[in-house]
Design an enzyme around this catalytic site. Sequence first.
Site, PDB file in Angstrom:
ATOM      1  N   TYR A 170       0.832  -1.214   0.000  1.00 28.45           N
ATOM      2  CA  TYR A 170       0.000   0.000   0.000  1.00 28.45           C
ATOM      3  C   TYR A 170       0.863   1.260   0.000  1.00 28.45           C
ATOM      4  CZ  TYR A 170      -3.513   3.322   1.811  1.00 28.45           C
ATOM      5  OH  TYR A 170      -4.350   4.400   2.009  1.00 28.45           O
ATOM      6  N   LYS A 174       0.911   4.089  -2.933  1.00 28.04           N
ATOM      7  CA  LYS A 174       0.536   5.467  -2.641  1.00 28.04           C
ATOM      8  C   LYS A 174       1.697   6.430  -2.922  1.00 28.04           C
ATOM      9  CE  LYS A 174      -3.766   5.166  -1.451  1.00 28.04           C
ATOM     10  NZ  LYS A 174      -4.789   5.697  -2.381  1.00 28.04           N
TER      11      LYS A 174
END
Length: 291
Positions: A170, A174
């Site tokens: 993640y 991001k």
Amino acid sequence: MGICEDRVVVVTGAGRGLGRAHALAFAAEGARVVVNDLGVGLDGTPGPDNPATAVVEEIRAAGGEAVAHGGDIASTEGAASLVTTALDAFGRLDTLVCNAGFLRDRMLVNLDEKDWDAVMRVHAKGHFLPLRHAAAHWREEAKAGRVPEARVVQTTSGAGLLGSVGQGNYAAAKAAIVGLTLVAAAELARYGVQVNAIAPAARTRMTEQVFDGLQALPEDVSPLVVWLGSAGSSGVTGRVFEAEGGRLTVMEGWRPGPSESSGDRRTPAEAGEAARKLLALAEPPQPVYGA
């Protein structure tokens, strides 16, 4: 008259949480909204229903205009149809808000390749493809002499800016969105497109299992997103904002710190000695979430 009166706004991942709050907030400011959601669970697996329809009904019940889009925006076909849906339903596209995503958290030594690929796909590719197809439309508009006041709002995270233990996939995805935002802002300015990113902190089904005690609401983030998506944000591009509750922060990314030049090639020992001197002069890094 709201600040987005007559603008056409696409919001991905808008069936729940932040995306739903954004869609409702845009509609309240006069925008016509395309509500995208694939209706998947927290880990990206198919769910029993598509919540996009429910959000559309909420907007219409309040007197607004909206249509649902249930396509997979991390696929070329789904991203292209997202733009087509806006043009077919409302005749134009003014703002794209990329918000869709899910989590598959693991410590690195337990992180499976398929979980890495799935998270990278929905976040990184799911931001790139809608942006790419929207940008192609806006470029054609500009070439035809109809330079738009187009806006893109990307969704990064504190995990992408500082890192987050247990979220390597993640955090990497991001961080990629930040890089994409900076490049897009530079490349698309000539076509009348502004591109910014937000790093929101709010209590949603994605965050409630990660951050105990987080009380900020998705609705607290949406006002900034709506402003960035409006014509009123003219001149603001290539920026990253952190938003939590009533606090807004302009995030300042990598920039040169202490530096030292040498006329000759250093030995490894000399390079290490120089690096330690520079580190002693540098600001310490911000702590990684969960460290």
